[in-house]
Structure formats: structure tokens, C-alpha cells
Design a protein around this motif. Structure first.
Motif, PDB file in Angstrom:
ATOM      1  N   ALA A 106       0.818  -1.213   0.000  1.00  0.00           N
ATOM      2  CA  ALA A 106       0.000   0.000   0.000  1.00  0.00           C
ATOM      3  C   ALA A 106       0.853   1.266   0.000  1.00  0.00           C
ATOM      4  O   ALA A 106       0.387   2.328  -0.428  1.00  0.00           O
ATOM      5  N   ALA A 107       2.104   1.162   0.471  1.00  0.00           N
ATOM      6  CA  ALA A 107       2.994   2.331   0.447  1.00  0.00           C
ATOM      7  C   ALA A 107       3.223   2.807  -0.980  1.00  0.00           C
ATOM      8  O   ALA A 107       3.356   4.008  -1.243  1.00  0.00           O
ATOM      9  N   ASP A 108       3.272   1.867  -1.930  1.00  0.00           N
ATOM     10  CA  ASP A 108       3.428   2.233  -3.340  1.00  0.00           C
ATOM     11  C   ASP A 108       2.208   2.990  -3.852  1.00  0.00           C
ATOM     12  O   ASP A 108       2.323   3.883  -4.697  1.00  0.00           O
ATOM     13  N   MET A 109       1.021   2.634  -3.338  1.00  0.00           N
ATOM     14  CA  MET A 109      -0.207   3.267  -3.816  1.00  0.00           C
ATOM     15  C   MET A 109      -0.288   4.717  -3.363  1.00  0.00           C
ATOM     16  O   MET A 109      -0.857   5.567  -4.061  1.00  0.00           O
ATOM     17  N   TRP A 110       0.246   5.017  -2.191  1.00  0.00           N
ATOM     18  CA  TRP A 110       0.360   6.421  -1.767  1.00  0.00           C
ATOM     19  C   TRP A 110       1.200   7.187  -2.796  1.00  0.00           C
ATOM     20  O   TRP A 110       0.822   8.294  -3.219  1.00  0.00           O
ATOM     21  N   SER A 111       2.336   6.613  -3.188  1.00  0.00           N
ATOM     22  CA  SER A 111       3.206   7.265  -4.171  1.00  0.00           C
ATOM     23  C   SER A 111       2.479   7.500  -5.488  1.00  0.00           C
ATOM     24  O   SER A 111       2.669   8.530  -6.141  1.00  0.00           O
ATOM     25  N   ILE A 112       1.634   6.550  -5.889  1.00  0.00           N
ATOM     26  CA  ILE A 112       0.831   6.712  -7.107  1.00  0.00           C
ATOM     27  C   ILE A 112      -0.097   7.917  -6.977  1.00  0.00           C
ATOM     28  O   ILE A 112      -0.289   8.694  -7.921  1.00  0.00           O
ATOM     29  N   GLY A 113      -0.671   8.108  -5.783  1.00  0.00           N
ATOM     30  CA  GLY A 113      -1.526   9.264  -5.540  1.00  0.00           C
ATOM     31  C   GLY A 113      -0.775  10.568  -5.708  1.00  0.00           C
ATOM     32  O   GLY A 113      -1.273  11.526  -6.322  1.00  0.00           O
ATOM     33  N   VAL A 114       0.447  10.622  -5.176  1.00  0.00           N
ATOM     34  CA  VAL A 114       1.279  11.825  -5.295  1.00  0.00           C
ATOM     35  C   VAL A 114       1.644  12.087  -6.756  1.00  0.00           C
ATOM     36  O   VAL A 114       1.538  13.212  -7.252  1.00  0.00           O
ATOM     37  N   ILE A 115       2.062  11.048  -7.456  1.00  0.00           N
ATOM     38  CA  ILE A 115       2.453  11.180  -8.861  1.00  0.00           C
ATOM     39  C   ILE A 115       1.280  11.660  -9.712  1.00  0.00           C
ATOM     40  O   ILE A 115       1.430  12.518 -10.583  1.00  0.00           O
ATOM     41  N   THR A 116       0.083  11.120  -9.449  1.00  0.00           N
ATOM     42  CA  THR A 116      -1.108  11.527 -10.203  1.00  0.00           C
ATOM     43  C   THR A 116      -1.446  12.991  -9.929  1.00  0.00           C
ATOM     44  O   THR A 116      -1.784  13.752 -10.848  1.00  0.00           O
ATOM     45  N   TYR A 117      -1.363  13.401  -8.671  1.00  0.00           N
ATOM     46  CA  TYR A 117      -1.613  14.786  -8.284  1.00  0.00           C
ATOM     47  C   TYR A 117      -0.685  15.723  -9.065  1.00  0.00           C
ATOM     48  O   TYR A 117      -1.121  16.733  -9.634  1.00  0.00           O
ATOM     49  N   ILE A 118       0.600  15.381  -9.096  1.00  0.00           N
ATOM     50  CA  ILE A 118       1.588  16.210  -9.804  1.00  0.00           C
ATOM     51  C   ILE A 118       1.315  16.215 -11.303  1.00  0.00           C
ATOM     52  O   ILE A 118       1.358  17.269 -11.956  1.00  0.00           O
ATOM     53  N   LEU A 119       1.025  15.049 -11.846  1.00  0.00           N
ATOM     54  CA  LEU A 119       0.778  14.934 -13.281  1.00  0.00           C
ATOM     55  C   LEU A 119      -0.372  15.832 -13.725  1.00  0.00           C
ATOM     56  O   LEU A 119      -0.301  16.478 -14.775  1.00  0.00           O
ATOM     57  N   LEU A 120      -1.428  15.893 -12.922  1.00  0.00           N
ATOM     58  CA  LEU A 120      -2.609  16.657 -13.318  1.00  0.00           C
ATOM     59  C   LEU A 120      -2.482  18.155 -13.066  1.00  0.00           C
ATOM     60  O   LEU A 120      -3.019  18.966 -13.822  1.00  0.00           O
ATOM     61  N   SER A 121      -1.776  18.524 -11.997  1.00  0.00           N
ATOM     62  CA  SER A 121      -1.758  19.932 -11.582  1.00  0.00           C
ATOM     63  C   SER A 121      -0.429  20.646 -11.787  1.00  0.00           C
ATOM     64  O   SER A 121      -0.382  21.881 -11.802  1.00  0.00           O
ATOM     65  N   GLY A 122       0.665  19.875 -11.883  1.00  0.00           N
ATOM     66  CA  GLY A 122       1.978  20.504 -11.935  1.00  0.00           C
ATOM     67  C   GLY A 122       2.440  20.993 -10.577  1.00  0.00           C
ATOM     68  O   GLY A 122       3.381  21.771 -10.466  1.00  0.00           O
ATOM     69  N   MET A 123       1.770  20.553  -9.522  1.00  0.00           N
ATOM     70  CA  MET A 123       2.123  20.924  -8.156  1.00  0.00           C
ATOM     71  C   MET A 123       2.346  19.653  -7.336  1.00  0.00           C
ATOM     72  O   MET A 123       1.737  18.623  -7.608  1.00  0.00           O
ATOM     73  N   SER A 124       3.221  19.748  -6.326  1.00  0.00           N
ATOM     74  CA  SER A 124       3.460  18.614  -5.439  1.00  0.00           C
ATOM     75  C   SER A 124       2.602  18.791  -4.191  1.00  0.00           C
ATOM     76  O   SER A 124       2.647  19.847  -3.554  1.00  0.00           O
ATOM     77  N   PRO A 125       1.795  17.789  -3.832  1.00  0.00           N
ATOM     78  CA  PRO A 125       0.813  17.971  -2.752  1.00  0.00           C
ATOM     79  C   PRO A 125       1.398  18.265  -1.380  1.00  0.00           C
ATOM     80  O   PRO A 125       0.776  18.960  -0.578  1.00  0.00           O
ATOM     81  N   PHE A 126       2.592  17.744  -1.086  1.00  0.00           N
ATOM     82  CA  PHE A 126       3.136  17.870   0.265  1.00  0.00           C
ATOM     83  C   PHE A 126       4.464  18.629   0.321  1.00  0.00           C
ATOM     84  O   PHE A 126       5.036  18.756   1.401  1.00  0.00           O
ATOM     85  N   GLN A 127       4.949  19.113  -0.791  1.00  0.00           N
ATOM     86  CA  GLN A 127       6.265  19.745  -0.833  1.00  0.00           C
ATOM     87  C   GLN A 127       6.312  20.984   0.051  1.00  0.00           C
ATOM     88  O   GLN A 127       5.516  21.910  -0.105  1.00  0.00           O
ATOM     89  N   GLY A 128       7.264  21.003   1.001  1.00  0.00           N
ATOM     90  CA  GLY A 128       7.473  22.166   1.855  1.00  0.00           C
ATOM     91  C   GLY A 128       8.779  22.861   1.503  1.00  0.00           C
ATOM     92  O   GLY A 128       9.446  22.491   0.538  1.00  0.00           O
ATOM     93  N   HIS A 129       9.143  23.852   2.283  1.00  0.00           N
ATOM     94  CA  HIS A 129      10.385  24.586   2.026  1.00  0.00           C
ATOM     95  C   HIS A 129      11.611  23.723   2.349  1.00  0.00           C
ATOM     96  O   HIS A 129      12.681  23.912   1.775  1.00  0.00           O
TER      97      HIS A 129
END
Length: 339
Positions: free
Chosen positions: A197-220
Motif C-alpha cells: 500500500a505504500a506504493d499506492m500512496w506514491s501513485i496518488g502523489v504522482i497523479t496529483y503532480i501529473l494533473l496539476s503541476g504541483m506537489s501535494p506535500f512539498q514544503g520549504h
């Protein structure tokens, strides 16, 4: 047990130019002498002593080989041969010449969601096959999602780099804190037992970036990013997701869930309405939606710049550590890099 050939790789392959390099070796184009077929040779340096900086433990290389040997799938890079000597192991791999998926997409002027889904299907197909074999990748990120040939009418996805992959044994508890901060799941950060399931979280992040061009959790900083991941602190910014379908957002929401058992599996993901519409209206809405290409191009440019910067920083750090190692033979602990 992985099968390693004792012959010299140069007896069977002509070694060509360097295709890429990393912390522990390099990848070269190689030509099979018997057939003329081109392959990629991954030359991995082995660690000899506690003060050897640029090598891997043989057991880690052997584990990677065993994983790839178990994964014969169209969307996973193929391993043909493995050679070993005292100082290195050479993996002869299918040559993946199409580059990274994100780089390929960034060259386009526009990409509709239904086109992006064709790539996601292949990623999920390969990942589902892995998970069916009780193997987790644990390092899914854009750099490890490649194309076999970007000039093909329908480019084929290839998942690569199984250095952090793990083959689960029934009854075993597995933990690891390795990975890239913006793509790792909360349970990795918390040093909790891991599953596929840890891989599926990564898929969620990759999909978010692919669609929006933004990283969901990226901080400074990495610390900020990890805190955001643990808090599952993300949102669908109206501007960034203005051209995104509601089913795409639902797909992401069902993956970016803190409890691993509540996330979609790879097989369930392939049946989600975003991937496989249940109604004609869902299909119409999806086919009218597109990725945020302007933002995506910016994200990919920053990603490429950061990777180049990090490689220079890592090389400089290794040089400093190597000099320290030469002058401090009585303290081998200080000679082991943590990069």
C-alpha cells in the motif's frame, strides 16, 4: 538465490558509451556479440571495506537481481544477464531509450486526461503484477517511470530501479525509512510495518503532480514536507485543478489516505471510474479535462534543475568524505556516507 555468471562481461558484450551514472556506478550501452542486440549494462561497484565510499553491499545487489528476475512483465524493465567480479556486479538490462515519462509529457503543448490515463493504466498494470508477486517497489517517483521508445505510436511504460524493492515473506514484518520525502507514505516516516500500500500512496502523489503541476506535500525543507505528509495536509487548489475532472480528484483522494488498508490497491485503481468510467457522462467529463500543462512544465524544469544540483552536491560531498577516510583509518564510522 540470484544467479551470477562468473565470466567476464566483455567476453559476451562489447561495452559502449555511458548512458548515465549514479552514486554506486554507471549505466553503459552494451552490444551482445552473438546477436548484435543492444542492451543497457548497469555496472555496480561493490563495497570492499567499511571505508569504501562508492560501493554497495553484495547482498543489496543480489536482492535487486532476485526481484527483477521475478518480474517478467511488459511494463517492467527486463533483466537478461548478471555478471560478477571481485569489485563489481554487472546487470544486463533491457535498454530503455525513451527517457522519463515526465520529460516526454513536458515536451507536449497539451495533454488530455484520457491520454494521461493511458500511461497510468500501464503504471498500474506493472505495479499490480509486482504486488501480486508480494513485491513492493518503495521508490516510485517520476525518475523511475520511463518509456521504452518515446517515438512509438503508443509509448510503453517501463518501471525501473528496484534497489529499494522488497519481496515479502509470509509472517514477516518489514520496515524501511528509505525513499524520497515528497513521495513516501506516512507509515514509512513513522517506521511502521510496510506493505504494498505504500506504493499506492506514491501513485496518488504522482497523479496529483501529473494533473496539476504541483506537489501535494512539498514544503520549504524536507522536514516541512515530512510533516505535511504525516498530517495528510494537501488541497486541490482551484487554479491548479481548474481543468481537472471530479473523478480524477476522487481517484487521488482514495490513494492519499493515511491508513494503508483504506487505500485503493493497484487492481482497484484500474477499476476506478477515472480509469474505467461507469457511465457515459463520466467518460465525457473526463475526455473534456486536461492536465495543467503550464504548471507541469514549470514543475518538471525545477525537478530537472534540482536533480542536477543534487548530483553536484553529492559528488563534492563524496570527495570530501573520501579525503577524510584516507586521513582517518582509525575511525571507519566517519567514512560511511549517508547520501
Amino acid at each position: 538465490m540470484a544467479m551470477f555468471k562468473p565470466e567476464n562481461v566483455e567476453d559476451l558484450y562489447e561495452i559502449g558509451e555511458v548512458l548515465g551514472s549514479g552514486h554506486f556506478g554507471e549505466v553503459r550501452r552494451v552490444r551482445e556479440l552473438a546477436t548484435g542486440t543492444l542492451w543497457a549494462g548497469k555496472f555496480v561497484k561493490l563495497r570492499k571495506t567499511s571505508c569504501s565510499l562508492l560501493g554497495l553491499e553484495r547482498s543489496r545487489v543480489e536482492q535487486e537481481v532476485e526481484v527483477i528476475q521475478a518480474l517478467q512483465h511488459p511494463n517492467i524493465v527486463t533483466l537478461k544477464d548478471v555478471f560478477e567480479s571481485r569489485s563489481e556486479v554487472v546487470l544486463i538490462l533491457e535498454i530503455v531509450s525513451g527517457g522519463e515519462l515526465f520529460d516526454f509529457i513536458a515536451e507536449k503543448e497539451m495533454l488530455m486526461e484520457d491520454e494521461a490515463i493511458e500511461f497510468m493504466k500501464q503504471i498500474l498494470d506493472g505495479l499490480g503484477f509486482m504486488h501480486g508477486k508480494n513485491i513492493g517497489h518503495f521508490d516510485l517517483k517520476p525518475e523511475n517511470i520511463m518509456l521504452s521508445d518515446k517515438k512509438a505510436p503508443h509509448p510503453q511504460i517501463k518501471l525501473i530501479d528496484f534497489g529499494l524493492a522488497h519481496h515479502f515473506v509470509p509472517g514477516e514484518e518489514y520496515k524501511s525509512t528509505s525513499g524520497t520525502p515528497q513521495y513516501i507514505a506516512p507509515e514509512v516516516i513513522n517506521s511502521e510495518p510496510l506493505g504494498t500500500a505504500a506504493d499506492m500512496w506514491s501513485i496518488g502523489v504522482i497523479t496529483y503532480i501529473l494533473l496539476s503541476g504541483m506537489s501535494p506535500f512539498q514544503g520549504h525543507t524536507d522536514e516541512d514536507t515530512l510533516r505535511n505528509v504525516l498530517a495528510v495536509d494537501y488541497e486541490f487548489d482551484t487554479q491548479c485543478f481548474s481543468t481537472t475532472s471530479s473523478t480524477a480528484k476522487d481517484f487521488i483522494q482514495k490513494l492519499l489516505v493515511k491508513n494503508p488498508s483504506d487505500r485503493l490497491t493497484a487492481e482497484e485503481s484500474l477499476r476506478h471510474p477515472w480509469i474505467k468510467p461507469l457511465t457515459r457522462q463520466q467518460k465525457v467529463n473526463r475526455n473534456r479535462s486536461s492536465i495543467n500543462m503550464k504548471n507541469f512544465k514549470k514543475f518538471n524544469a525545477r525537478r530537472m534543475w534540482k536533480r542536477s544540483y543534487n548530483m553536484v552536491w553529492i559528488c563534492n560531498r563524496l570527495v570530501r568524505l573520501k579525503l577524510l577516510c584516507k586521513g582517518s583509518s582509525d575511525a571507519p564510522e566517519s567514512c560511511t556516507p549517508s547520501v
